[in-house]
Motif scaffolding. Structure first.
Motif, PDB file in Angstrom:
ATOM      1  N   LYS A  37      11.301   9.884 -14.643  1.00 30.11           N
ATOM      2  CA  LYS A  37      10.410   8.862 -15.218  1.00 30.11           C
ATOM      3  C   LYS A  37      11.233   7.819 -15.983  1.00 30.11           C
ATOM      4  N   GLU A  38      12.123   8.320 -16.815  1.00 32.23           N
ATOM      5  CA  GLU A  38      12.895   7.428 -17.679  1.00 32.23           C
ATOM      6  C   GLU A  38      13.772   6.463 -16.864  1.00 32.23           C
ATOM      7  N   GLU A  39      14.549   7.021 -15.934  1.00 33.60           N
ATOM      8  CA  GLU A  39      15.476   6.200 -15.137  1.00 33.60           C
ATOM      9  C   GLU A  39      14.717   5.239 -14.224  1.00 33.60           C
ATOM     10  N   ALA A  40      13.640   5.739 -13.606  1.00 31.74           N
ATOM     11  CA  ALA A  40      12.897   4.901 -12.659  1.00 31.74           C
ATOM     12  C   ALA A  40      12.276   3.708 -13.383  1.00 31.74           C
ATOM     13  N   GLU A  41      11.745   3.955 -14.571  1.00 34.39           N
ATOM     14  CA  GLU A  41      11.134   2.843 -15.321  1.00 34.39           C
ATOM     15  C   GLU A  41      12.193   1.838 -15.739  1.00 34.39           C
ATOM     16  N   LYS A  42      13.332   2.348 -16.132  1.00 34.36           N
ATOM     17  CA  LYS A  42      14.420   1.457 -16.580  1.00 34.36           C
ATOM     18  C   LYS A  42      14.902   0.565 -15.431  1.00 34.36           C
ATOM     19  N   ASN A  43      15.021   1.149 -14.231  1.00 33.44           N
ATOM     20  CA  ASN A  43      15.605   0.403 -13.101  1.00 33.44           C
ATOM     21  C   ASN A  43      14.588  -0.239 -12.171  1.00 33.44           C
ATOM     22  N   GLY A  44      13.303   0.029 -12.418  1.00 36.17           N
ATOM     23  CA  GLY A  44      12.274  -0.532 -11.534  1.00 36.17           C
ATOM     24  C   GLY A  44      12.239   0.157 -10.176  1.00 36.17           C
ATOM     25  N   LEU A  45      12.610   1.458 -10.148  1.00 37.50           N
ATOM     26  CA  LEU A  45      12.540   2.184  -8.872  1.00 37.50           C
ATOM     27  C   LEU A  45      11.081   2.543  -8.570  1.00 37.50           C
ATOM     28  N   ASP A  46      10.647   2.263  -7.375  1.00 39.96           N
ATOM     29  CA  ASP A  46       9.263   2.572  -6.979  1.00 39.96           C
ATOM     30  C   ASP A  46       9.241   2.807  -5.470  1.00 39.96           C
ATOM     31  N   CYS A  47       8.317   3.646  -5.012  1.00 36.25           N
ATOM     32  CA  CYS A  47       8.229   3.876  -3.577  1.00 36.25           C
ATOM     33  C   CYS A  47       6.824   4.313  -3.197  1.00 36.25           C
ATOM     34  N   LYS A  48       6.552   4.228  -1.924  1.00 38.99           N
ATOM     35  CA  LYS A  48       5.269   4.690  -1.402  1.00 38.99           C
ATOM     36  C   LYS A  48       5.553   5.510  -0.147  1.00 38.99           C
ATOM     37  N   LEU A  49       4.901   6.637  -0.015  1.00 40.62           N
ATOM     38  CA  LEU A  49       5.049   7.481   1.176  1.00 40.62           C
ATOM     39  C   LEU A  49       3.724   7.486   1.911  1.00 40.62           C
ATOM     40  N   ALA A  50       3.758   7.242   3.201  1.00 39.49           N
ATOM     41  CA  ALA A  50       2.551   7.349   4.023  1.00 39.49           C
ATOM     42  C   ALA A  50       2.847   8.373   5.112  1.00 39.49           C
ATOM     43  N   TYR A  51       1.835   9.139   5.484  1.00 35.17           N
ATOM     44  CA  TYR A  51       2.052  10.231   6.433  1.00 35.17           C
ATOM     45  C   TYR A  51       0.871  10.267   7.381  1.00 35.17           C
ATOM     46  N   GLN A  52       1.176  10.209   8.657  1.00 39.07           N
ATOM     47  CA  GLN A  52       0.099  10.327   9.648  1.00 39.07           C
ATOM     48  C   GLN A  52       0.277  11.610  10.461  1.00 39.07           C
ATOM     49  N   VAL A  53      -0.794  12.345  10.592  1.00 36.91           N
ATOM     50  CA  VAL A  53      -0.796  13.536  11.447  1.00 36.91           C
ATOM     51  C   VAL A  53      -1.706  13.227  12.628  1.00 36.91           C
ATOM     52  N   ARG A  54      -1.160  13.320  13.827  1.00 35.91           N
ATOM     53  CA  ARG A  54      -1.928  12.993  15.031  1.00 35.91           C
ATOM     54  C   ARG A  54      -1.972  14.215  15.946  1.00 35.91           C
ATOM     55  N   LEU A  55      -3.175  14.601  16.314  1.00 34.79           N
ATOM     56  CA  LEU A  55      -3.366  15.797  17.135  1.00 34.79           C
ATOM     57  C   LEU A  55      -3.860  15.407  18.521  1.00 34.79           C
ATOM     58  N   GLU A  56      -3.202  15.945  19.539  1.00 32.57           N
ATOM     59  CA  GLU A  56      -3.679  15.795  20.918  1.00 32.57           C
ATOM     60  C   GLU A  56      -3.759  17.195  21.524  1.00 32.57           C
ATOM     61  N   ALA A  57      -4.224  17.287  22.766  1.00 28.10           N
ATOM     62  CA  ALA A  57      -4.482  18.606  23.367  1.00 28.10           C
ATOM     63  C   ALA A  57      -3.289  19.549  23.228  1.00 28.10           C
ATOM     64  N   GLN A  58      -2.094  19.045  23.554  1.00 34.13           N
ATOM     65  CA  GLN A  58      -0.928  19.930  23.571  1.00 34.13           C
ATOM     66  C   GLN A  58       0.103  19.602  22.508  1.00 34.13           C
ATOM     67  N   CYS A  59      -0.154  18.536  21.744  1.00 32.99           N
ATOM     68  CA  CYS A  59       0.896  18.205  20.776  1.00 32.99           C
ATOM     69  C   CYS A  59       0.397  17.723  19.423  1.00 32.99           C
ATOM     70  N   LEU A  60       1.309  17.842  18.494  1.00 33.76           N
ATOM     71  CA  LEU A  60       1.075  17.439  17.115  1.00 33.76           C
ATOM     72  C   LEU A  60       2.206  16.500  16.718  1.00 33.76           C
ATOM     73  N   THR A  61       1.851  15.295  16.279  1.00 31.22           N
ATOM     74  CA  THR A  61       2.872  14.327  15.869  1.00 31.22           C
ATOM     75  C   THR A  61       2.693  14.010  14.384  1.00 31.22           C
ATOM     76  N   CYS A  62       3.771  14.162  13.629  1.00 29.73           N
ATOM     77  CA  CYS A  62       3.741  13.895  12.188  1.00 29.73           C
ATOM     78  C   CYS A  62       4.716  12.754  11.913  1.00 29.73           C
ATOM     79  N   THR A  63       4.219  11.692  11.299  1.00 31.17           N
ATOM     80  CA  THR A  63       5.060  10.510  11.060  1.00 31.17           C
ATOM     81  C   THR A  63       5.051  10.144   9.583  1.00 31.17           C
ATOM     82  N   LEU A  64       6.243  10.132   9.025  1.00 30.24           N
ATOM     83  CA  LEU A  64       6.406   9.795   7.612  1.00 30.24           C
ATOM     84  C   LEU A  64       6.990   8.395   7.500  1.00 30.24           C
TER      85      LEU A  64
END
Ligand code: BG6
Length: 309
Positions: free
Chosen positions: A123-150
């Motif tokens: 918290k301390e270092e990130a606030e000092k340096n302006g570090l920020d990020c966003k994570l998005a994750y999609q899970v896609r299901l089809e008959a025979q497969c599962l795809t996970c995308t970060l």
């Protein structure tokens, strides 16, 4: 289809005879059954904590921004980073004829656990340096497969290095039976054995088998744009394909970790049954050589598990 943003909820996807379940804690996929073999492909420990008190032991925990323990001794960020120990927000679901998806998001400000002290994510270092990020994750299901995308996005004012990995626990009927169970496809990869501390090259067409405790990193040869590996388990076969792209759509090398705790380590792990090592194996594709994301940049990492029989 359920659609919820509450903590500790499970979203079920169904598509063309396949089913998958995702727990909001860590956006951890905890079940995947394909239409063609109807068995549970993902292993979840019978004594896994599903109440948000720790990472879920099994399924597909998301590892970010570090793999393993922190590189610096001063950092108290826990092993494998903060994604797997925070609740993610379900942002949407879709249903089509042949596929269903769920998307999740974790904003850095909501990652209240697992950042530790004495590192750039604290918290301390990130606030000092302006570090920020966003994570998005999609899970896609089809008959025979599962795809996970970060998708990892730098939404802050300073660059950061990141590793990312999908720590996939597979249900295996006989992991220590070297005739029936093996992993293939990592020929010519460089091996770092975390138990013996040896380094070397995988032989061409060599099969990776589980004997006792196994904990190895496999790093790709140059110009390897897609990791493809097969798990054969008592006659059934799964294929895992993984790719990663940087902000300019250039390939990022994808490594792979193969892990089975063996008897002693399974016994010493509080949320694993003593005999769990006889029912599971982790094959974990990931970006192990850290990628640097400058402010405004994103990178994606995707894994598809296909059930062949
Ligand atoms: C693997 C690592 O990815 O995860 C192992 O290579 C580690 O070294 C295993 O033991 C489990 O880690 P954890 O933090 O979930 O117990």
């Amino acid at each position: 289809m359920s659609f919820s943003t509450t903590e500790n909820t499970i979203t079920t996807l169904q598509a063309a005879g396949a089913t998958c379940k995702i727990h909001s804690h860590g956006a951890t996929v905890i079940s995947f059954q394909s239409a063609n073999n109807k068995r549970e492909n993902l292993f979840v420990s019978s004594i896994a904590k599903l109440d948000g008190s720790k990472a879920i032991r099994g399924g597909i925990p998301i590892v970010f921004p570090i793999f393993g323990p922190p590189a610096s001794k001063e950092s108290t960020m826990p092993q494998h980073g903060f994604c797997r120990v925070n609740p993610w927000k379900l942002t949407g679901t879709t249903e089509e004829e042949k596929a269903a998806t769920a998307t999740y998001e974790l904003l850095f400000e909501d990652a209240v656990k697992g950042r530790g002290e004495n590192n750039i994510w604290s918290k301390e270092e990130a606030e000092k340096n302006g570090l920020d990020c966003k994570l998005a994750y999609q899970v896609r299901l089809e008959a025979q497969c599962l795809t996970c995308t970060l998708t990892m996005s730098n939404t802050g004012k300073c660059a950061f290095p990141a590793q990312a990995l999908l720590h996939t626990y597979f249900t295996i009927q006989a992991p220590q039976d070297t005739e029936k169970t093996f992993v293939e496809g990592l020929d010519n990869y460089t091996i770092v054995d975390k138990i013996t501390k040896e380094q070397g090259h995988a032989n061409k067409e060599s099969k990776i088998v589980i004997v006792g405790e196994v904990d190895r990193e496999y790093h790709p040869p140059a110009k390897n744009d897609c990791l493809t590996t097969n798990i054969t388990d008592s006659g059934s076969k799964l294929t895992i394909q993984a790719t990663a792209k940087d902000n300019n759509s250039n390939d990022i090398p994808v490594s792979c970790v193969v892990w089975n705790p063996g008897k002693d380590k399974a016994g010493a792990t509080s949320d694993l049954d003593d005999n769990a090592y006889e029912h599971m194996m982790c094959v974990e594709p990931g970006i192990l050589k850290p990628v640097t994301l400058e402010p405004g940049q994103s990178a994606t990492f995707s894994q598809t598990i296909t059930v062949n029989v």
